[in-house]
Design a protein around this motif. Structure first.
Motif, PDB file in Angstrom:
ATOM      1  N   SER A 173      32.080  12.454  41.641  1.00 10.34           N
ATOM      2  CA  SER A 173      31.122  12.800  40.596  1.00 10.34           C
ATOM      3  C   SER A 173      29.896  13.459  41.211  1.00 10.34           C
ATOM      4  O   SER A 173      29.592  13.261  42.389  1.00 10.34           O
ATOM      5  N   VAL A 174      29.202  14.239  40.389  1.00 11.05           N
ATOM      6  CA  VAL A 174      27.903  14.808  40.762  1.00 11.05           C
ATOM      7  C   VAL A 174      26.915  14.416  39.669  1.00 11.05           C
ATOM      8  O   VAL A 174      27.305  13.979  38.576  1.00 11.05           O
ATOM      9  N   TYR A 175      25.631  14.589  39.959  1.00 10.98           N
ATOM     10  CA  TYR A 175      24.586  14.168  39.028  1.00 10.98           C
ATOM     11  C   TYR A 175      23.662  15.342  38.726  1.00 10.98           C
ATOM     12  O   TYR A 175      23.143  15.970  39.640  1.00 10.98           O
ATOM     13  N   VAL A 176      23.482  15.621  37.452  1.00 12.47           N
ATOM     14  CA  VAL A 176      22.534  16.643  37.026  1.00 12.47           C
ATOM     15  C   VAL A 176      21.244  15.905  36.696  1.00 12.47           C
ATOM     16  O   VAL A 176      21.231  15.006  35.850  1.00 12.47           O
ATOM     17  N   THR A 177      20.173  16.261  37.400  1.00 13.17           N
ATOM     18  CA  THR A 177      18.921  15.520  37.254  1.00 13.17           C
ATOM     19  C   THR A 177      17.885  16.248  36.398  1.00 13.17           C
ATOM     20  O   THR A 177      16.926  15.622  35.945  1.00 13.17           O
ATOM     21  N   ALA A 178      18.069  17.542  36.155  1.00 11.93           N
ATOM     22  CA  ALA A 178      17.149  18.284  35.287  1.00 11.93           C
ATOM     23  C   ALA A 178      17.827  19.539  34.757  1.00 11.93           C
ATOM     24  O   ALA A 178      18.580  20.193  35.479  1.00 11.93           O
ATOM     25  N   ILE A 179      17.566  19.841  33.487  1.00 12.59           N
ATOM     26  CA  ILE A 179      17.982  21.095  32.858  1.00 12.59           C
ATOM     27  C   ILE A 179      16.770  21.558  32.053  1.00 12.59           C
ATOM     28  O   ILE A 179      16.473  21.003  30.998  1.00 12.59           O
ATOM     29  N   ASP A 180      16.067  22.542  32.581  1.00 12.30           N
ATOM     30  CA  ASP A 180      14.835  23.004  31.946  1.00 12.30           C
ATOM     31  C   ASP A 180      14.948  24.488  31.602  1.00 12.30           C
ATOM     32  O   ASP A 180      15.405  25.288  32.417  1.00 12.30           O
ATOM     33  N   TYR A 181      14.498  24.836  30.402  1.00 13.62           N
ATOM     34  CA  TYR A 181      14.589  26.200  29.877  1.00 13.62           C
ATOM     35  C   TYR A 181      13.201  26.827  29.882  1.00 13.62           C
ATOM     36  O   TYR A 181      12.252  26.261  29.347  1.00 13.62           O
ATOM     37  N   TYR A 182      13.090  28.009  30.504  1.00  8.30           N
ATOM     38  CA  TYR A 182      11.825  28.724  30.632  1.00  8.30           C
ATOM     39  C   TYR A 182      11.911  30.071  29.934  1.00  8.30           C
ATOM     40  O   TYR A 182      12.969  30.693  29.899  1.00  8.30           O
ATOM     41  N   ASP A 183      10.769  30.556  29.449  1.00  9.50           N
ATOM     42  CA  ASP A 183      10.735  31.856  28.791  1.00  9.50           C
ATOM     43  C   ASP A 183      10.428  32.969  29.797  1.00  9.50           C
ATOM     44  O   ASP A 183      10.277  32.718  31.002  1.00  9.50           O
ATOM     45  N   VAL A 204      21.875  28.125  23.559  1.00  9.01           N
ATOM     46  CA  VAL A 204      20.671  28.672  22.949  1.00  9.01           C
ATOM     47  C   VAL A 204      21.172  29.597  21.844  1.00  9.01           C
ATOM     48  O   VAL A 204      21.834  30.603  22.116  1.00  9.01           O
ATOM     49  N   ALA A 205      20.881  29.243  20.600  1.00 12.18           N
ATOM     50  CA  ALA A 205      21.397  29.975  19.443  1.00 12.18           C
ATOM     51  C   ALA A 205      20.893  31.413  19.421  1.00 12.18           C
ATOM     52  O   ALA A 205      19.807  31.714  19.927  1.00 12.18           O
ATOM     53  N   HIS A 206      21.667  32.289  18.832  1.00 13.06           N
ATOM     54  CA  HIS A 206      21.315  33.722  18.800  1.00 13.06           C
ATOM     55  C   HIS A 206      20.010  33.992  18.054  1.00 13.06           C
ATOM     56  O   HIS A 206      19.346  34.986  18.315  1.00 13.06           O
ATOM     57  N   ASN A 207      19.624  33.108  17.154  1.00  9.76           N
ATOM     58  CA  ASN A 207      18.377  33.316  16.414  1.00  9.76           C
ATOM     59  C   ASN A 207      17.177  32.631  17.073  1.00  9.76           C
ATOM     60  O   ASN A 207      16.090  32.634  16.532  1.00  9.76           O
ATOM     61  N   ASP A 208      17.385  32.052  18.251  1.00 12.71           N
ATOM     62  CA  ASP A 208      16.300  31.414  19.012  1.00 12.71           C
ATOM     63  C   ASP A 208      15.777  32.426  20.023  1.00 12.71           C
ATOM     64  O   ASP A 208      16.358  32.616  21.081  1.00 12.71           O
ATOM     65  N   ALA A 209      14.683  33.086  19.692  1.00 17.00           N
ATOM     66  CA  ALA A 209      14.129  34.127  20.556  1.00 17.00           C
ATOM     67  C   ALA A 209      13.011  33.614  21.454  1.00 17.00           C
ATOM     68  O   ALA A 209      12.313  34.410  22.083  1.00 17.00           O
ATOM     69  N   ALA A 210      12.838  32.301  21.548  1.00 13.38           N
ATOM     70  CA  ALA A 210      11.727  31.726  22.318  1.00 13.38           C
ATOM     71  C   ALA A 210      11.770  32.124  23.791  1.00 13.38           C
ATOM     72  O   ALA A 210      10.733  32.292  24.414  1.00 13.38           O
ATOM     73  N   GLY A 211      12.954  32.287  24.346  1.00 14.52           N
ATOM     74  CA  GLY A 211      13.067  32.609  25.762  1.00 14.52           C
ATOM     75  C   GLY A 211      12.785  34.053  26.092  1.00 14.52           C
ATOM     76  O   GLY A 211      12.195  34.375  27.108  1.00 14.52           O
ATOM     77  N   GLY A 212      13.250  34.943  25.251  1.00 12.34           N
ATOM     78  CA  GLY A 212      13.072  36.358  25.492  1.00 12.34           C
ATOM     79  C   GLY A 212      14.093  36.917  26.459  1.00 12.34           C
ATOM     80  O   GLY A 212      14.993  36.229  26.920  1.00 12.34           O
ATOM     81  N   ALA A 213      13.923  38.172  26.797  1.00 14.14           N
ATOM     82  CA  ALA A 213      14.885  38.870  27.651  1.00 14.14           C
ATOM     83  C   ALA A 213      14.873  38.362  29.088  1.00 14.14           C
ATOM     84  O   ALA A 213      15.823  38.579  29.826  1.00 14.14           O
ATOM     85  N   GLY A 214      13.824  37.675  29.494  1.00 19.61           N
ATOM     86  CA  GLY A 214      13.735  37.176  30.868  1.00 19.61           C
ATOM     87  C   GLY A 214      13.826  35.667  30.972  1.00 19.61           C
ATOM     88  O   GLY A 214      13.329  35.066  31.923  1.00 19.61           O
ATOM     89  N   ALA A 215      14.470  35.029  30.012  1.00 19.94           N
ATOM     90  CA  ALA A 215      14.584  33.568  30.009  1.00 19.94           C
ATOM     91  C   ALA A 215      15.435  33.087  31.178  1.00 19.94           C
ATOM     92  O   ALA A 215      16.217  33.847  31.760  1.00 19.94           O
ATOM     93  N   ASN A 216      15.279  31.815  31.520  1.00 16.51           N
ATOM     94  CA  ASN A 216      16.091  31.234  32.582  1.00 16.51           C
ATOM     95  C   ASN A 216      16.148  29.727  32.457  1.00 16.51           C
ATOM     96  O   ASN A 216      15.314  29.109  31.789  1.00 16.51           O
ATOM     97  N   PHE A 217      17.152  29.163  33.095  1.00 19.24           N
ATOM     98  CA  PHE A 217      17.272  27.723  33.242  1.00 19.24           C
ATOM     99  C   PHE A 217      17.023  27.372  34.704  1.00 19.24           C
ATOM    100  O   PHE A 217      17.465  28.090  35.604  1.00 19.24           O
ATOM    101  N   ILE A 218      16.336  26.275  34.916  1.00 20.75           N
ATOM    102  CA  ILE A 218      16.261  25.655  36.231  1.00 20.75           C
ATOM    103  C   ILE A 218      17.090  24.385  36.120  1.00 20.75           C
ATOM    104  O   ILE A 218      16.822  23.530  35.266  1.00 20.75           O
ATOM    105  N   VAL A 219      18.120  24.293  36.949  1.00 24.63           N
ATOM    106  CA  VAL A 219      19.031  23.150  36.935  1.00 24.63           C
ATOM    107  C   VAL A 219      18.942  22.467  38.293  1.00 24.63           C
ATOM    108  O   VAL A 219      19.052  23.131  39.332  1.00 24.63           O
ATOM    109  N   ARG A 220      18.745  21.160  38.267  1.00 19.78           N
ATOM    110  CA  ARG A 220      18.738  20.371  39.505  1.00 19.78           C
ATOM    111  C   ARG A 220      19.928  19.436  39.463  1.00 19.78           C
ATOM    112  O   ARG A 220      20.181  18.797  38.443  1.00 19.78           O
ATOM    113  N   TRP A 221      20.641  19.391  40.583  1.00 18.88           N
ATOM    114  CA  TRP A 221      21.795  18.517  40.667  1.00 18.88           C
ATOM    115  C   TRP A 221      21.872  17.931  42.076  1.00 18.88           C
ATOM    116  O   TRP A 221      21.245  18.441  43.014  1.00 18.88           O
ATOM    117  N   GLY A 222      22.632  16.863  42.203  1.00 15.49           N
ATOM    118  CA  GLY A 222      22.795  16.240  43.513  1.00 15.49           C
ATOM    119  C   GLY A 222      24.080  15.444  43.580  1.00 15.49           C
ATOM    120  O   GLY A 222      24.751  15.209  42.575  1.00 15.49           O
TER     121      GLY A 222
END
Length: 182
Positions: A88-98, A124-142
């Motif tokens: 198993s692996v552990y995901v410790t953070a999933i954060d969405y940035y605009d 992220v639904a198609h009508n959710d424009a909060a992130g914009g064209a440069g959105a990203n996720f930061i994912v931490r795992w261990g």
């Protein structure tokens, strides 16, 4: 005449299905067609993980087209996969940035475990424009071992009229730590 009576009785029986049966059917359809949100939260001291990575995953909630003044809305799916067949692996953070680098949403508040070959998704639904064209996720795992395997990818898709667009992006490791735990 008897034929019509039989058809009428069948129609009445079909129309009189219980609401509970209909709800169970809808729940089953949703389970098969909607993203996995069946996270297995765990109490975990993250500092005890022998190996940890921070991943950057670009996503696009929309992209520019024509002269750059119009946007094409996209749905984005972040797919997190434990590609280890034994551990198993552990995901410790999933954060969405605009696009500006501002945090839009924390997707988990506690670590989750991914058993061998398990996948979880964030949509992220198609009508959710909060992130914009440069959105990203930061994912931490261990994991307990540096040899464990993890794969993160985003799939974007959008349709409008007769136009369809889809593409993928893959995670980039931006930080990793490996320690010998005793």
């Amino acid at each position: 005449m008897k034929y019509w009576s039989v058809l009428l009785m069948i129609g009445i029986c079909i129309a009189c299905q219980s609401p509970e049966a209909e709800q169970r059917k809808e729940a089953e359809v949703k389970k098969k067609t909607h993203p996995s949100e069946n996270y297995h939260y765990v109490d975990l001291d993250v500092s005890q993980l022998a190996y940890q990575e921070t991943l950057y995953v670009p996503v696009y909630s929309d992209i520019y087209h024509l002269d750059g003044t119009r946007r094409f809305a996209l749905a984005a799916t972040l797919s997190l996969r434990n590609i280890n067949m034994q551990d198993s692996v552990y995901v410790t953070a999933i954060d969405y940035y605009d696009s500006e680098g501002d945090l839009v949403k924390h997707y988990i508040e506690k670590p989750i475990v991914l058993t061998p070959l398990q996948t979880v998704e964030i949509v992220v639904a198609h009508n959710d424009a909060a992130g914009g064209a440069g959105a990203n996720f930061i994912v931490r795992w261990g994991s307990a071992k540096a040899s464990d395997k993890f794969f993160a990818q985003a799939v974007m898709i959008g349709t409008a009229s007769q136009q369809g667009l889809s593409f993928t992006t893959e995670a980039v490791v931006i930080e990793s730590t490996s320690e010998q735990k005793q």
